[in-house]
Design a protein around this motif. Structure first.
Motif, PDB file in Angstrom:
ATOM      1  N   ASN A  74       0.823  -1.214   0.000  1.00 40.76           N
ATOM      2  CA  ASN A  74       0.000   0.000   0.000  1.00 40.76           C
ATOM      3  C   ASN A  74       0.852   1.257   0.000  1.00 40.76           C
ATOM      4  OD1 ASN A  74      -2.346  -1.463  -0.095  1.00 40.76           O
ATOM      5  ND2 ASN A  74      -2.795  -1.296   2.088  1.00 40.76           N
ATOM      6  N   ALA A  75       2.002   1.209   0.671  1.00 46.24           N
ATOM      7  CA  ALA A  75       2.910   2.358   0.647  1.00 46.24           C
ATOM      8  C   ALA A  75       3.435   2.606  -0.758  1.00 46.24           C
ATOM      9  CB  ALA A  75       4.074   2.106   1.615  1.00 46.24           C
ATOM     10  N   ARG A  76       3.703   1.524  -1.464  1.00 47.47           N
ATOM     11  CA  ARG A  76       4.154   1.646  -2.854  1.00 47.47           C
ATOM     12  C   ARG A  76       3.072   2.294  -3.719  1.00 47.47           C
ATOM     13  NH1 ARG A  76       7.597  -1.798  -6.578  1.00 47.47           N
ATOM     14  NH2 ARG A  76       8.256  -2.941  -4.732  1.00 47.47           N
ATOM     15  N   LEU A  77       1.807   1.885  -3.487  1.00 49.84           N
ATOM     16  CA  LEU A  77       0.696   2.473  -4.232  1.00 49.84           C
ATOM     17  C   LEU A  77       0.570   3.971  -3.953  1.00 49.84           C
ATOM     18  CD1 LEU A  77      -2.140  -0.214  -3.903  1.00 49.84           C
ATOM     19  CD2 LEU A  77      -0.514   0.106  -5.774  1.00 49.84           C
ATOM     20  N   GLN A  78       0.712   4.348  -2.689  1.00 53.31           N
ATOM     21  CA  GLN A  78       0.584   5.753  -2.316  1.00 53.31           C
ATOM     22  C   GLN A  78       1.682   6.604  -2.923  1.00 53.31           C
ATOM     23  OE1 GLN A  78       0.487   5.680   1.957  1.00 53.31           O
ATOM     24  NE2 GLN A  78      -1.521   4.686   2.054  1.00 53.31           N
ATOM     25  N   GLU A  79       2.824   5.989  -3.176  1.00 52.71           N
ATOM     26  CA  GLU A  79       3.953   6.706  -3.781  1.00 52.71           C
ATOM     27  C   GLU A  79       3.889   6.693  -5.307  1.00 52.71           C
ATOM     28  OE1 GLU A  79       7.246   4.625  -2.211  1.00 52.71           O
ATOM     29  OE2 GLU A  79       6.919   5.303  -0.139  1.00 52.71           O
ATOM     30  N   GLY A  80       2.839   6.079  -5.844  1.00 52.69           N
ATOM     31  CA  GLY A  80       2.687   6.033  -7.294  1.00 52.69           C
ATOM     32  C   GLY A  80       3.565   5.016  -7.973  1.00 52.69           C
ATOM     33  N   ARG A  81       3.991   3.977  -7.250  1.00 51.59           N
ATOM     34  CA  ARG A  81       4.890   2.976  -7.814  1.00 51.59           C
ATOM     35  C   ARG A  81       4.190   1.626  -7.978  1.00 51.59           C
ATOM     36  NH1 ARG A  81       8.853   1.363  -4.902  1.00 51.59           N
ATOM     37  NH2 ARG A  81       8.096   2.066  -2.864  1.00 51.59           N
ATOM     38  N   GLY A  82       2.879   1.678  -8.206  1.00 49.47           N
ATOM     39  CA  GLY A  82       2.115   0.449  -8.328  1.00 49.47           C
ATOM     40  C   GLY A  82       1.854   0.008  -9.741  1.00 49.47           C
ATOM     41  N   GLY A  83       2.433   0.677 -10.720  1.00 52.28           N
ATOM     42  CA  GLY A  83       2.225   0.309 -12.112  1.00 52.28           C
ATOM     43  C   GLY A  83       1.038   1.052 -12.726  1.00 52.28           C
ATOM     44  N   ARG A  84       0.799   0.803 -14.009  1.00 52.98           N
ATOM     45  CA  ARG A  84      -0.255   1.525 -14.727  1.00 52.98           C
ATOM     46  C   ARG A  84      -1.645   1.146 -14.250  1.00 52.98           C
ATOM     47  NH1 ARG A  84       1.787   1.372 -21.075  1.00 52.98           N
ATOM     48  NH2 ARG A  84       3.723   2.560 -20.761  1.00 52.98           N
ATOM     49  N   SER A  85      -1.863  -0.100 -13.935  1.00 51.84           N
ATOM     50  CA  SER A  85      -3.169  -0.563 -13.438  1.00 51.84           C
ATOM     51  C   SER A  85      -2.951  -1.235 -12.092  1.00 51.84           C
ATOM     52  CB  SER A  85      -3.809  -1.548 -14.437  1.00 51.84           C
ATOM     53  OG  SER A  85      -3.994  -0.945 -15.691  1.00 51.84           O
ATOM     54  N   PRO A  86      -2.753  -0.431 -11.056  1.00 53.47           N
ATOM     55  CA  PRO A  86      -2.379  -0.983  -9.752  1.00 53.47           C
ATOM     56  C   PRO A  86      -3.436  -1.914  -9.173  1.00 53.47           C
ATOM     57  CG  PRO A  86      -2.996   1.320  -9.548  1.00 53.47           C
ATOM     58  CD  PRO A  86      -2.910   1.035 -11.007  1.00 53.47           C
ATOM     59  N   LYS A  87      -2.969  -2.966  -8.570  1.00 49.23           N
ATOM     60  CA  LYS A  87      -3.834  -3.933  -7.901  1.00 49.23           C
ATOM     61  C   LYS A  87      -3.873  -3.651  -6.406  1.00 49.23           C
ATOM     62  CE  LYS A  87      -2.797  -7.845 -11.002  1.00 49.23           C
ATOM     63  NZ  LYS A  87      -1.775  -7.189 -11.855  1.00 49.23           N
ATOM     64  N   GLY A  88      -5.019  -3.952  -5.796  1.00 48.21           N
ATOM     65  CA  GLY A  88      -5.093  -3.957  -4.352  1.00 48.21           C
ATOM     66  C   GLY A  88      -4.613  -5.303  -3.827  1.00 48.21           C
ATOM     67  N   LEU A  89      -4.321  -5.357  -2.531  1.00 54.25           N
ATOM     68  CA  LEU A  89      -3.824  -6.600  -1.950  1.00 54.25           C
ATOM     69  C   LEU A  89      -4.510  -6.864  -0.615  1.00 54.25           C
ATOM     70  CD1 LEU A  89      -1.784  -8.966  -2.015  1.00 54.25           C
ATOM     71  CD2 LEU A  89      -0.176  -7.482  -0.771  1.00 54.25           C
ATOM     72  N   ILE A  90      -5.041  -8.070  -0.459  1.00 49.46           N
ATOM     73  CA  ILE A  90      -5.568  -8.540   0.822  1.00 49.46           C
ATOM     74  C   ILE A  90      -4.881  -9.865   1.136  1.00 49.46           C
ATOM     75  CG2 ILE A  90      -7.814  -7.420   0.549  1.00 49.46           C
ATOM     76  CD1 ILE A  90      -8.952 -10.190  -0.197  1.00 49.46           C
ATOM     77  N   ALA A  91      -5.044 -10.333   2.365  1.00 50.72           N
ATOM     78  CA  ALA A  91      -4.475 -11.619   2.769  1.00 50.72           C
ATOM     79  C   ALA A  91      -5.539 -12.423   3.505  1.00 50.72           C
ATOM     80  CB  ALA A  91      -3.247 -11.419   3.648  1.00 50.72           C
ATOM     81  N   VAL A  92      -5.451 -13.732   3.382  1.00 48.76           N
ATOM     82  CA  VAL A  92      -6.436 -14.626   3.999  1.00 48.76           C
ATOM     83  C   VAL A  92      -5.700 -15.738   4.741  1.00 48.76           C
ATOM     84  CG1 VAL A  92      -8.310 -16.269   3.573  1.00 48.76           C
ATOM     85  CG2 VAL A  92      -8.161 -14.158   2.227  1.00 48.76           C
ATOM     86  N   SER A  93      -6.182 -16.053   5.939  1.00 38.85           N
ATOM     87  CA  SER A  93      -5.622 -17.185   6.675  1.00 38.85           C
ATOM     88  C   SER A  93      -6.739 -17.941   7.386  1.00 38.85           C
ATOM     89  CB  SER A  93      -4.576 -16.714   7.693  1.00 38.85           C
ATOM     90  OG  SER A  93      -5.187 -15.930   8.698  1.00 38.85           O
ATOM     91  N   PHE A  94      -6.479 -19.200   7.689  1.00 36.77           N
ATOM     92  CA  PHE A  94      -7.438 -20.021   8.426  1.00 36.77           C
ATOM     93  C   PHE A  94      -6.669 -21.129   9.132  1.00 36.77           C
ATOM     94  CE2 PHE A  94      -7.178 -21.373   4.018  1.00 36.77           C
ATOM     95  CZ  PHE A  94      -6.912 -22.736   4.114  1.00 36.77           C
ATOM     96  N   ASP A  95      -7.280 -21.690  10.166  1.00 32.82           N
ATOM     97  CA  ASP A  95      -6.641 -22.797  10.877  1.00 32.82           C
ATOM     98  C   ASP A  95      -6.602 -24.028   9.986  1.00 32.82           C
ATOM     99  OD1 ASP A  95      -6.138 -21.508  13.329  1.00 32.82           O
ATOM    100  OD2 ASP A  95      -8.188 -21.862  14.012  1.00 32.82           O
ATOM    101  N   GLN A  96      -5.427 -24.642   9.927  1.00 32.43           N
ATOM    102  CA  GLN A  96      -5.285 -25.841   9.118  1.00 32.43           C
ATOM    103  C   GLN A  96      -5.895 -27.044   9.830  1.00 32.43           C
ATOM    104  OE1 GLN A  96      -4.396 -25.149   6.252  1.00 32.43           O
ATOM    105  NE2 GLN A  96      -3.460 -23.148   6.559  1.00 32.43           N
ATOM    106  N   ARG A  97      -5.993 -28.154   9.132  1.00 27.11           N
ATOM    107  CA  ARG A  97      -6.565 -29.369   9.706  1.00 27.11           C
ATOM    108  C   ARG A  97      -5.939 -29.699  11.060  1.00 27.11           C
ATOM    109  NH1 ARG A  97      -7.298 -34.144   5.202  1.00 27.11           N
ATOM    110  NH2 ARG A  97      -9.071 -33.256   4.103  1.00 27.11           N
TER     111      ARG A  97
END
Length: 327
Positions: A74-97
């Protein structure tokens, strides 16, 4: 992406800033989603970073990893270094078996030394779905939806890893004969049914299992034309066009780099410049932090953030081939 014990290795550095977290119940599993509140309204596409926690941990331990990587992007995006069509980023986690909210038998998560006689079967059956760095190899090889993997201390050769562990644990099936280890494979500790499953799903079992093994070290030679004929469709199906960053600790005794080195060498020779599978835009970066043990070290973290950023930018760092280094 998967890491071992990520909360234990801040090395005195400042903890990452807090990250938003929302928990959903998906298919009966409590699933944590990080970074939704931080998404910019300007992005039209969102990338999802799946965080797989290690054995004996829970999904909560991945929150600092999610925070560090999302804030960095997100800091890269705010600095304008995310490319021409910047993507957002989320993360997902869950307890394994059999971990965290899904635990039904604590002993099944333990090793031979901790009193679990079916350690080899239990560990493979758990991470065949997902568990730590080992599982990241399975995910990127067997799920067509996954194009990129950051593997932090994950061994791509389960047989070599468990053989090393059996030797260190001095299992009876390892020491019971004049030739130590001769009876281990196929024994009650490593049964034939497990070996057959490994040959179908484990990276080394799936790919190097197609070699005409005569001496036990046939992965060192250039595959024959017959071997290449069998291997190319598998490589194309499971690795074609995928990007993999493999991070290892040079001083790791629990998951020694040497256990995965034969397969990594085989793969690098195949996809490297001039290799027999160098035309499929496959990337493998194999980086060893020589001073790190079984940990997600600061150097590894820097490499992971770099690699994920390059992937999101679409640059890739390099278009195809391999990179090996020690840091």
């Amino acid at each position: 992406m998967a890491t071992p014990n990520p909360m234990e290795h801040t090395h005195g550095g400042s903890p990452p800033a807090a990250i938003s977290k929302k928990v959903y119940t998906i298919a009966g599993i409590l699933t944590a989603v990080y970074g939704l509140a931080e998404l910019s309204s300007q992005v039209n596409e969102v990338a999802c970073l799946w965080l797989l926690h290690p054995r004996l941990q829970t999904q909560e331990c991945m929150e600092p990893v999610a925070a560090s990587i999302i804030h960095s992007w997100n800091a890269r995006l705010q600095e304008g270094r995310g490319g021409r069509s910047p993507k957002g980023l989320i993360a997902v986690s869950f307890d394994q078996r059999n971990h965290g909210s899904r635990e039904v038998n604590k002993l099944a998560n333990e090793a031979w030394r901790a009193g679990n006689p079916t350690h080899a079967q239990d560990m493979f059956s758990i991470y065949r779905i997902s568990l730590g760095g080992h599982a990241a190899w399975h995910c990127v090889l067997h799920d067509a939806r996954i194009s990129t993997a950051v593997i932090v201390i994950g061994c791509p050769d389960y047989t070599r890893l468990m053989t090393d562990r059996a030797k260190k644990s001095k299992l009876q099936t390892w020491v019971s004969t004049e030739r130590p280890g001769a009876q281990f494979l196929g024994s009650v500790d490593f049964p034939k049914g497990l070996i057959e499953t490994i040959e179908r799903y484990d990276p080394a079992g799936l790919l190097m299992g197609e070699l005409d093994v005569v001496t036990g070290d046939d992965h060192l030679h250039e595959p024959s034309d017959e071997e290449k004929t069998r291997l190319r469709p598998l490589m194309r199906e499971h690795l074609g066009g995928k990007r993999i960053l493999c991070l290892s600790g040079g001083a790791d005794k629990l998951v020694p780099y040497q256990c995965g080195e034969p397969f990594l060498g085989f793969l690098k020779r195949a996809i490297g410049e001039g290799g027999w599978f160098s035309d499929r835009e496959t990337v493998l970066e194999d980086i060893v932090d020589i001073q790190a043990g079984h940990e997600f070290s600061p150097k590894m973290k820097e490499e992971a953030i770099r690699f994920i950023g390059e992937t999101l930018l679409g640059k890739g760092g390099m278009h195809a081939g391999t990179r090996s280094s020690k840091i």
